[in-house]
Scaffold this motif. Structure first.
Motif, PDB file in Angstrom:
ATOM      1  N   GLY A 136       0.773  -1.237   0.000  1.00 17.45           N
ATOM      2  CA  GLY A 136       0.000   0.000   0.000  1.00 17.45           C
ATOM      3  C   GLY A 136       0.800   1.280   0.000  1.00 17.45           C
ATOM      4  N   PHE A 137       2.087   1.206  -0.306  1.00 18.08           N
ATOM      5  CA  PHE A 137       2.924   2.404  -0.331  1.00 18.08           C
ATOM      6  C   PHE A 137       3.157   2.871  -1.769  1.00 18.08           C
ATOM      7  CE2 PHE A 137       4.012   0.335   3.642  1.00 18.08           C
ATOM      8  CZ  PHE A 137       4.027   1.390   4.545  1.00 18.08           C
ATOM      9  N   PRO A 138       3.086   4.175  -2.027  1.00 12.86           N
ATOM     10  CA  PRO A 138       3.503   4.679  -3.340  1.00 12.86           C
ATOM     11  C   PRO A 138       4.976   4.330  -3.557  1.00 12.86           C
ATOM     12  CG  PRO A 138       2.352   6.383  -2.088  1.00 12.86           C
ATOM     13  CD  PRO A 138       2.639   5.250  -1.138  1.00 12.86           C
ATOM     14  N   ALA A 139       5.260   3.628  -4.633  1.00  8.35           N
ATOM     15  CA  ALA A 139       6.629   3.165  -4.862  1.00  8.35           C
ATOM     16  C   ALA A 139       6.889   3.039  -6.348  1.00  8.35           C
ATOM     17  CB  ALA A 139       6.873   1.818  -4.172  1.00  8.35           C
ATOM     18  N   ALA A 140       8.136   3.251  -6.734  1.00  2.00           N
ATOM     19  CA  ALA A 140       8.513   3.131  -8.138  1.00  2.00           C
ATOM     20  C   ALA A 140       9.952   2.661  -8.243  1.00  2.00           C
ATOM     21  CB  ALA A 140       8.356   4.468  -8.868  1.00  2.00           C
ATOM     22  N   ARG A 141      10.195   1.862  -9.301  1.00  2.00           N
ATOM     23  CA  ARG A 141      11.570   1.441  -9.608  1.00  2.00           C
ATOM     24  C   ARG A 141      12.229   2.516 -10.453  1.00  2.00           C
ATOM     25  NH1 ARG A 141      14.223  -0.862 -13.867  1.00  2.00           N
ATOM     26  NH2 ARG A 141      12.271  -1.240 -15.030  1.00  2.00           N
ATOM     27  N   VAL A 142      13.285   3.075  -9.928  1.00  2.00           N
ATOM     28  CA  VAL A 142      14.021   4.116 -10.638  1.00  2.00           C
ATOM     29  C   VAL A 142      14.828   3.482 -11.764  1.00  2.00           C
ATOM     30  CG1 VAL A 142      15.812   5.881 -10.430  1.00  2.00           C
ATOM     31  CG2 VAL A 142      14.123   5.577  -8.599  1.00  2.00           C
ATOM     32  N   LEU A 143      14.647   3.996 -12.965  1.00  2.00           N
ATOM     33  CA  LEU A 143      15.458   3.532 -14.094  1.00  2.00           C
ATOM     34  C   LEU A 143      16.799   4.263 -14.040  1.00  2.00           C
ATOM     35  CD1 LEU A 143      12.566   2.602 -14.978  1.00  2.00           C
ATOM     36  CD2 LEU A 143      13.347   2.955 -17.333  1.00  2.00           C
ATOM     37  N   THR A 144      17.824   3.555 -13.612  1.00  2.00           N
ATOM     38  CA  THR A 144      19.125   4.191 -13.421  1.00  2.00           C
ATOM     39  C   THR A 144      19.767   4.613 -14.737  1.00  2.00           C
ATOM     40  OG1 THR A 144      20.185   2.010 -13.364  1.00  2.00           O
ATOM     41  CG2 THR A 144      19.554   2.983 -11.252  1.00  2.00           C
ATOM     42  N   GLU A 145      19.224   4.120 -15.854  1.00  2.00           N
ATOM     43  CA  GLU A 145      19.725   4.557 -17.152  1.00  2.00           C
ATOM     44  C   GLU A 145      19.055   5.836 -17.636  1.00  2.00           C
ATOM     45  OE1 GLU A 145      16.483   1.411 -18.059  1.00  2.00           O
ATOM     46  OE2 GLU A 145      17.925   1.901 -16.480  1.00  2.00           O
ATOM     47  N   SER A 146      18.157   6.390 -16.840  1.00  2.00           N
ATOM     48  CA  SER A 146      17.439   7.607 -17.236  1.00  2.00           C
ATOM     49  C   SER A 146      18.381   8.789 -17.433  1.00  2.00           C
ATOM     50  CB  SER A 146      16.420   8.004 -16.155  1.00  2.00           C
ATOM     51  OG  SER A 146      15.419   7.054 -16.002  1.00  2.00           O
ATOM     52  N   VAL A 147      17.897   9.748 -18.204  1.00  2.00           N
ATOM     53  CA  VAL A 147      18.566  11.037 -18.332  1.00  2.00           C
ATOM     54  C   VAL A 147      18.417  11.792 -17.016  1.00  2.00           C
ATOM     55  CG1 VAL A 147      18.419  13.277 -19.502  1.00  2.00           C
ATOM     56  CG2 VAL A 147      18.242  11.165 -20.822  1.00  2.00           C
ATOM     57  N   GLN A 148      19.443  12.513 -16.621  1.00  2.00           N
ATOM     58  CA  GLN A 148      19.374  13.323 -15.403  1.00  2.00           C
ATOM     59  C   GLN A 148      18.408  14.492 -15.598  1.00  2.00           C
ATOM     60  OE1 GLN A 148      20.869  13.172 -12.389  1.00  2.00           O
ATOM     61  NE2 GLN A 148      22.508  11.669 -12.609  1.00  2.00           N
ATOM     62  N   ALA A 149      17.846  14.978 -14.505  1.00  2.00           N
ATOM     63  CA  ALA A 149      16.937  16.124 -14.556  1.00  2.00           C
ATOM     64  C   ALA A 149      17.667  17.368 -15.033  1.00  2.00           C
ATOM     65  CB  ALA A 149      16.329  16.377 -13.183  1.00  2.00           C
ATOM     66  N   GLY A 150      16.942  18.224 -15.723  1.00  2.00           N
ATOM     67  CA  GLY A 150      17.509  19.481 -16.183  1.00  2.00           C
ATOM     68  C   GLY A 150      17.642  20.495 -15.053  1.00  2.00           C
ATOM     69  N   ALA A 151      18.227  21.633 -15.391  1.00  2.00           N
ATOM     70  CA  ALA A 151      18.497  22.656 -14.370  1.00  2.00           C
ATOM     71  C   ALA A 151      17.764  23.965 -14.634  1.00  2.00           C
ATOM     72  CB  ALA A 151      20.003  22.918 -14.309  1.00  2.00           C
ATOM     73  N   ASN A 152      16.741  23.924 -15.476  1.00  2.00           N
ATOM     74  CA  ASN A 152      16.067  25.171 -15.861  1.00  2.00           C
ATOM     75  C   ASN A 152      15.095  25.704 -14.818  1.00  2.00           C
ATOM     76  OD1 ASN A 152      17.368  25.442 -18.327  1.00  2.00           O
ATOM     77  ND2 ASN A 152      15.834  24.239 -19.429  1.00  2.00           N
ATOM     78  N   TYR A 153      14.707  24.860 -13.851  1.00  2.00           N
ATOM     79  CA  TYR A 153      13.710  25.289 -12.869  1.00  2.00           C
ATOM     80  C   TYR A 153      14.214  25.012 -11.443  1.00  2.00           C
ATOM     81  CZ  TYR A 153      10.745  25.356 -17.011  1.00  2.00           C
ATOM     82  OH  TYR A 153      10.215  25.605 -18.256  1.00  2.00           O
ATOM     83  N   PRO A 154      15.207  25.745 -10.990  1.00  2.00           N
ATOM     84  CA  PRO A 154      15.812  25.448  -9.691  1.00  2.00           C
ATOM     85  C   PRO A 154      14.878  25.665  -8.510  1.00  2.00           C
ATOM     86  CG  PRO A 154      16.641  27.518 -10.544  1.00  2.00           C
ATOM     87  CD  PRO A 154      15.864  26.888 -11.648  1.00  2.00           C
ATOM     88  N   ASN A 155      13.827  26.452  -8.686  1.00  2.00           N
ATOM     89  CA  ASN A 155      12.925  26.756  -7.576  1.00  2.00           C
ATOM     90  C   ASN A 155      11.568  26.080  -7.714  1.00  2.00           C
ATOM     91  OD1 ASN A 155      14.843  28.519  -6.332  1.00  2.00           O
ATOM     92  ND2 ASN A 155      14.322  30.064  -7.859  1.00  2.00           N
ATOM     93  N   GLU A 156      11.498  25.060  -8.572  1.00  2.00           N
ATOM     94  CA  GLU A 156      10.263  24.305  -8.742  1.00  2.00           C
ATOM     95  C   GLU A 156      10.536  22.812  -8.678  1.00  2.00           C
ATOM     96  OE1 GLU A 156       7.365  27.065 -11.585  1.00  2.00           O
ATOM     97  OE2 GLU A 156       8.211  25.186 -12.352  1.00  2.00           O
ATOM     98  N   VAL A 157       9.759  22.112  -7.861  1.00  2.00           N
ATOM     99  CA  VAL A 157       9.717  20.656  -7.934  1.00  2.00           C
ATOM    100  C   VAL A 157       8.708  20.308  -9.017  1.00  2.00           C
ATOM    101  CG1 VAL A 157       9.178  18.523  -6.721  1.00  2.00           C
ATOM    102  CG2 VAL A 157      10.249  20.408  -5.486  1.00  2.00           C
ATOM    103  N   ARG A 158       9.166  19.651 -10.057  1.00  2.00           N
ATOM    104  CA  ARG A 158       8.306  19.347 -11.198  1.00  2.00           C
ATOM    105  C   ARG A 158       8.154  17.822 -11.300  1.00  2.00           C
ATOM    106  NH1 ARG A 158       8.002  24.034 -14.482  1.00  2.00           N
ATOM    107  NH2 ARG A 158       7.552  22.858 -16.397  1.00  2.00           N
ATOM    108  N   ILE A 159       6.910  17.361 -11.177  1.00  2.00           N
ATOM    109  CA  ILE A 159       6.644  15.925 -11.164  1.00  2.00           C
ATOM    110  C   ILE A 159       5.507  15.628 -12.125  1.00  2.00           C
ATOM    111  CG2 ILE A 159       6.064  13.916  -9.759  1.00  2.00           C
ATOM    112  CD1 ILE A 159       7.100  15.370  -7.327  1.00  2.00           C
TER     113      ILE A 159
END
Length: 300
Positions: A136-159
């Motif tokens: 019952g917990f929100p959970a996800a497998r992180v794809l370690t081959e993913s592209v890293q997050a960009g740096a255009n929005y340093p003051n926003e958590v974007r999900i």
């Protein structure tokens, strides 16, 4: 030392999701535990590089200030306690606050999510994620081959979130899998006023909205629904969010178009989806995680 509060967002994360331990993990997966421990000890003073979920954790922790500690990141790892020393040191070197950690030396750590009061679990281990979702917990497998997050929005958590089997249950997805697209569209039109049951990530979305409401003006949260639904099935999804008294900032009803290019434009710190093909394509553009629940993952 902080204590957990009902309104605190506690995120449990594995070491490989937070830091780039892919080289070390190859030794770990080979079964040579002693060699793995020896390498981590040898590299104790060598900070690990940020991993795929690092940007998300860093930004969430930025909601903390002198008045309130609204977010806590806790390491929940199959690593051994010796390797845990390097993880904590890597956190300090990368200016990410880590105070608590549970290290189970190869055993599944998901059972500690409940006492940690975790509202999200991110791990590179598929089995741990499945067990967490089943509990019952929100959970996800992180794809370690993913592209890293960009740096255009340093003051926003974007999900960004997929809809069916992520924010919503897989109820409608089951109709699609069993009876096809036309039946799915008709089913959603017939039930447009009936809210969809909640999916595994609804509690996390609620927690994000609570964080936004109680947080600091220095940080904001921007969310997006990115779904293969199209009109007329879009309306039930929107009405469900309205029924929950939750809004998302952007909604993309793509009708089966590949999601990756749209996500690249949104630039999320993380994207959650239940279908492996969508996650794999998204990972070419943004940090992505696989929510391995629902009918599309049965038997996987």
């Amino acid at each position: 030392m902080s204590v957990f509060a009902d309104d605190k967002l506690v995120v449990a994360i594995s070491s490989r999701a937070l830091f780039n331990f892919e080289e070390e993990n190859r030794i770990f997966e080979s079964g040579d535990a002693q060699a793995y421990m020896a390498l981590q000890l040898q590299r104790l003073d060598q900070p690990a590089r940020p991993g795929i979920a690092f940007s998300l954790m860093k930004k969430l922790l930025a909601f903390n200030d002198a008045q309130a500690q609204r977010v806590e990141v806790v390491i929940l790892s199959r690593n051994d306690p010796v390797s845990g020393m390097r993880i904590f040191r890597s956190g300090k070197a990368n200016e990410i606050k880590l105070e608590r950690g549970v290290f189970t030396q190869g055993r599944s750590p998901f059972r500690y999510l409940k006492p940690l009061q975790a509202k999200l679990f991110l791990s590179a281990n598929a089995e741990d994620v499945k067990e967490a979702l089943a509990a019952g917990f929100p959970a996800a497998r992180v794809l370690t081959e993913s592209v890293q997050a960009g740096a255009n929005y340093p003051n926003e958590v974007r999900i960004a979130f997929d809809g069916d089997a992520v924010l919503f249950s897989d109820q409608a997805e089951r109709v699609f899998q069993d009876r096809g697209l036309d039946a799915f569209q008709q089913h959603e039109s017939d039930n447009v006023l009936q809210p969809l049951p909640e999916g595994p990530f609804k509690p996390f979305l609620v927690a994000l909205h609570r964080l936004q409401a109680s947080g600091t003006p220095a940080m904001k949260i921007r969310t997006a629904l990115v779904t293969a639904r199209s009109a007329p099935a879009h309306e039930r999804a929107i009405r469900t969010l309205m029924h929950w008294n939750i809004h998302v900032d952007e909604a993309m009803f793509l009708g089966g178009l590949p999601k990756g290019e749209f996500l690249r434009e949104f630039e999320p710190d993380f994207f959650f989806d239940d279908q492996t093909r969508h996650v794999a394509h998204a990972a070419q553009h943004v940090p992505a995680g696989h929510v391995s629940g629902g009918i599309t993952n049965q038997g996987a």
